[in-house]
Design an enzyme around this catalytic site. Structure first.
Site, PDB file in Angstrom:
ATOM      1  N   ARG A 122       6.188  55.983 -16.381  1.00  7.45           N
ATOM      2  CA  ARG A 122       5.370  55.149 -15.471  1.00  7.45           C
ATOM      3  C   ARG A 122       5.202  53.719 -15.968  1.00  7.45           C
ATOM      4  O   ARG A 122       4.257  53.019 -15.619  1.00  7.45           O
ATOM      5  CB  ARG A 122       4.002  55.777 -15.228  1.00  7.45           C
ATOM      6  CG  ARG A 122       4.108  57.116 -14.543  1.00  7.45           C
ATOM      7  CD  ARG A 122       2.841  57.492 -13.829  1.00  7.45           C
ATOM      8  NE  ARG A 122       3.028  58.771 -13.174  1.00  7.45           N
ATOM      9  CZ  ARG A 122       2.853  59.936 -13.796  1.00  7.45           C
ATOM     10  NH1 ARG A 122       2.466  59.969 -15.052  1.00  7.45           N
ATOM     11  NH2 ARG A 122       3.067  61.047 -13.147  1.00  7.45           N
ATOM     12  N   LYS A 144      10.717  40.680 -10.474  1.00  9.46           N
ATOM     13  CA  LYS A 144      11.394  41.541  -9.492  1.00  9.46           C
ATOM     14  C   LYS A 144      12.479  42.349 -10.192  1.00  9.46           C
ATOM     15  O   LYS A 144      13.305  41.774 -10.921  1.00  9.46           O
ATOM     16  CB  LYS A 144      12.052  40.700  -8.397  1.00  9.46           C
ATOM     17  CG  LYS A 144      11.114  40.303  -7.294  1.00  9.46           C
ATOM     18  CD  LYS A 144      11.949  39.794  -6.136  1.00  9.46           C
ATOM     19  CE  LYS A 144      11.118  39.171  -5.056  1.00  9.46           C
ATOM     20  NZ  LYS A 144      11.942  38.629  -3.977  1.00  9.46           N
ATOM     21  N   LYS A 234      10.676  27.757 -10.420  1.00 13.76           N
ATOM     22  CA  LYS A 234      10.444  29.180 -10.124  1.00 13.76           C
ATOM     23  C   LYS A 234       9.038  29.587 -10.581  1.00 13.76           C
ATOM     24  O   LYS A 234       8.335  30.320  -9.891  1.00 13.76           O
ATOM     25  CB  LYS A 234      11.515  30.046 -10.798  1.00 13.76           C
ATOM     26  CG  LYS A 234      11.250  31.529 -10.587  1.00 13.76           C
ATOM     27  CD  LYS A 234      12.376  32.320 -10.043  1.00 13.76           C
ATOM     28  CE  LYS A 234      11.939  33.738  -9.703  1.00 13.76           C
ATOM     29  NZ  LYS A 234      12.993  34.643  -9.394  1.00 13.76           N
ATOM     30  N   ARG A 248       6.318  32.706  -2.094  1.00 12.08           N
ATOM     31  CA  ARG A 248       7.451  33.230  -2.862  1.00 12.08           C
ATOM     32  C   ARG A 248       8.646  33.521  -1.956  1.00 12.08           C
ATOM     33  O   ARG A 248       9.789  33.524  -2.401  1.00 12.08           O
ATOM     34  CB  ARG A 248       7.054  34.476  -3.660  1.00 12.08           C
ATOM     35  CG  ARG A 248       8.192  34.949  -4.548  1.00 12.08           C
ATOM     36  CD  ARG A 248       7.785  35.919  -5.622  1.00 12.08           C
ATOM     37  NE  ARG A 248       8.950  36.300  -6.395  1.00 12.08           N
ATOM     38  CZ  ARG A 248       8.906  36.979  -7.528  1.00 12.08           C
ATOM     39  NH1 ARG A 248       7.761  37.359  -8.026  1.00 12.08           N
ATOM     40  NH2 ARG A 248      10.017  37.293  -8.169  1.00 12.08           N
ATOM     41  N   HIS A 259      22.970  37.855   1.530  1.00 18.90           N
ATOM     42  CA  HIS A 259      22.988  39.311   1.365  1.00 18.90           C
ATOM     43  C   HIS A 259      23.873  40.002   2.408  1.00 18.90           C
ATOM     44  O   HIS A 259      24.311  41.125   2.195  1.00 18.90           O
ATOM     45  CB  HIS A 259      21.562  39.871   1.422  1.00 18.90           C
ATOM     46  CG  HIS A 259      20.774  39.551   0.174  1.00 18.90           C
ATOM     47  ND1 HIS A 259      19.417  39.731   0.071  1.00 18.90           N
ATOM     48  CD2 HIS A 259      21.176  39.050  -1.031  1.00 18.90           C
ATOM     49  CE1 HIS A 259      19.011  39.367  -1.144  1.00 18.90           C
ATOM     50  NE2 HIS A 259      20.058  38.942  -1.818  1.00 18.90           N
ATOM     51  N   HIS A 271      27.188  36.742  -6.550  1.00 20.71           N
ATOM     52  CA  HIS A 271      25.886  36.519  -5.902  1.00 20.71           C
ATOM     53  C   HIS A 271      25.667  35.013  -5.661  1.00 20.71           C
ATOM     54  O   HIS A 271      25.310  34.599  -4.559  1.00 20.71           O
ATOM     55  CB  HIS A 271      24.763  37.099  -6.777  1.00 20.71           C
ATOM     56  CG  HIS A 271      23.398  36.870  -6.235  1.00 20.71           C
ATOM     57  ND1 HIS A 271      22.901  37.552  -5.140  1.00 20.71           N
ATOM     58  CD2 HIS A 271      22.416  35.996  -6.607  1.00 20.71           C
ATOM     59  CE1 HIS A 271      21.674  37.106  -4.879  1.00 20.71           C
ATOM     60  NE2 HIS A 271      21.360  36.172  -5.758  1.00 20.71           N
TER      61      HIS A 271
END
Ligand SMILES: NC(=O)c1ccc[n+]([C@@H]2O[C@H](COP(=O)([O-])OP(=O)(O)OC[C@H]3O[C@@H](n4cnc5c(N)ncnc54)[C@H](O)[C@@H]3O)[C@@H](O)[C@H]2O)c1
Length: 371
Positions: A122, A144, A234, A248, A259, A271
């Site tokens: 966890r 992220k 950022k 954001r 994408h 990417h």
């Protein structure tokens, strides 16, 4: 020279340390940021030597218990199976709730290892050691993490559709790791710098323009400045809106377009290259909506081209199919496609863009006869 950029987070503040050669003394910095003394280094197999090895070596003298596992940095393999393999390596290495995962590699490694750290027992400590420009200025910062999922009814993966917000305890940015980075990957990172410049830093835009030709060839003369400015851009945004409830979202500029094309094998796009094309498409879309001028569109396209990045796709699916693929982006809210679009200054989020404008944006990045 050493620069420390502190980042505040609801889940715990952390620093981004920018220092050439800091991998060789990584243990010293990690010891200040985390209580963990048992760690699993998760390394992109391409950077096992010399970069992950340097981190491991730094851990040896002070009695750390360190094990290592590698993963291939291939977007089709950015899947739950990769996370499971890290969990298994963590178990085999005896990692407990007070242990840490150290991710050494590009954005893909950081995302996958970060998701493993967020979910193992966890959640255990995470240290990000980005080795690509893209990961240094973008992926390693802001917490992220995640993996791709297969899209129902489409033979492609949806980007980062499963994941967690899991900020690191520390980000170690060693620009010397860029020495081994292939030119194509280096240029890809520049696309995210251009994105940051459009969103919030006109001076960064000028800096990139001034050094574009040298940067295109991999010259890193201006890289320290670019790293600091881009990471600061950022930082400002993720501090203001950690969970992407507001500003954001602006960091997704170009990404909803990107994408849709990044997973198309035939296009063979990194990417950053997909983001570059996505930025171009988003600029056109914004111009159609009167949000920016043709000159602004041209300025960004010229900069991307000067940096050696693509602004169009040679081979493609029809624009309608790309519009359909965009619907699987995380930025979809019910039936509404939320698009981030540049403005004369900064960027904005719009959920009222007509499909005709989105299709026209796709056509603007395709050869004239196609689509
Ligand atoms: N979490 C976020 O906020 C965020 C933001 C942007 C992008 N991303 C994700 O990051 C990924 C793209 O990151 P990336 O461009 O760093 O790609 P990557 O991690 O796939 O690395 C690109 C290539 O460079 C190689 N490589 C990495 N470092 C190297 C080095 N120092 N020397 C030699 N080779 C090296 C890798 O093996 C790979 O072949 C995507 O999966 C994207 O979804 C995440």
């Amino acid at each position: 020279m050493s620069t420390r950029i502190p980042i505040t987070s609801r889940q715990g503040d952390y620093d981004v340390l920018i220092e050439p050669g800091c991998l060789r003394t990584a243990a010293k910095y990690i010891a200040c940021a985390s209580q963990a003394r048992r760690v699993l280094v998760v390394a992109d197999e391409q950077v096992l030597a010399p970069h992950a090895a340097a981190v491991l070596e730094s851990l040896q003298p002070d009695g750390w218990e360190a094990t290592i596992t590698t993963l291939p940095a291939e977007e089709p393999l950015k899947r739950m199976e990769a996370v499971e393999r890290i969990w298994e390596a963590a178990l085999a290495g005896g990692l407990d709730r007070h242990s840490a995962i150290i991710a050494v590699g590009g954005g893909l490694t950081g995302d996958v290892a970060g998701f493993a750290a967020a979910t193992y027992l966890r959640g255990i400590d995470l240290v990000q050691v980005p080795t690509t420009l893209l990961a240094m200025v973008d992926a390693s910062i802001g917490g992220k993490t995640g993996v791709n999922l297969p899209l129902p009814g489409l033979s492609r993966l949806g980007k980062n559709l499963a994941g967690a917000f899991w900020p690191p305890k520390l980000v170690l940015v060693d620009a010397e790791t860029l020495d081994t980075l292939p030119l194509r990957a280096f240029r890809s990172g520049l696309a995210e710098c251009v994105k940051h410049a459009i969103i919030s830093d006109p001076d960064l835009m000028c800096l990139l323009e001034q050094h574009a030709v040298a940067l295109r060839e991999g010259d890193r003369g201006a890289i320290e400045d670019i790293l600091v400015r881009s990471i600061n851009a950022k930082r400002q945004i993720v501090q203001e809106d950690e969970r992407e409830a507001g500003c954001r979202m602006l960091l997704n500029l170009g990404h909803t377009f990107a994408h849709a094309i990044e997973p198309i094998k035939e296009l063979d796009l990194t990417h950053g290259e997909a983001v570059s094309i996505g930025l171009s498409a988003a600029m056109t879309c914004a111009e159609r909506l009167g949000l920016c001028t043709a000159d602004a569109v041209n300025r960004v396209r010229v900069l991307l081209t000067d940096l050696g990045l693509p602004v169009s796709i040679a081979q493609h699916e029809p624009a309608e199919a790309l519009c359909a693929a965009m619907r699987y982006d995380k930025k979809v809210d019910g039936d509404r496609l939320r698009l981030v679009l540049p403005m004369q200054q900064g960027a904005c989020v719009r959920d009222d863009v007509a499909m005709a404008d989105i299709e026209a944006a796709w056509h603007s990045v395709m050869p004239p006869s196609s689509g």
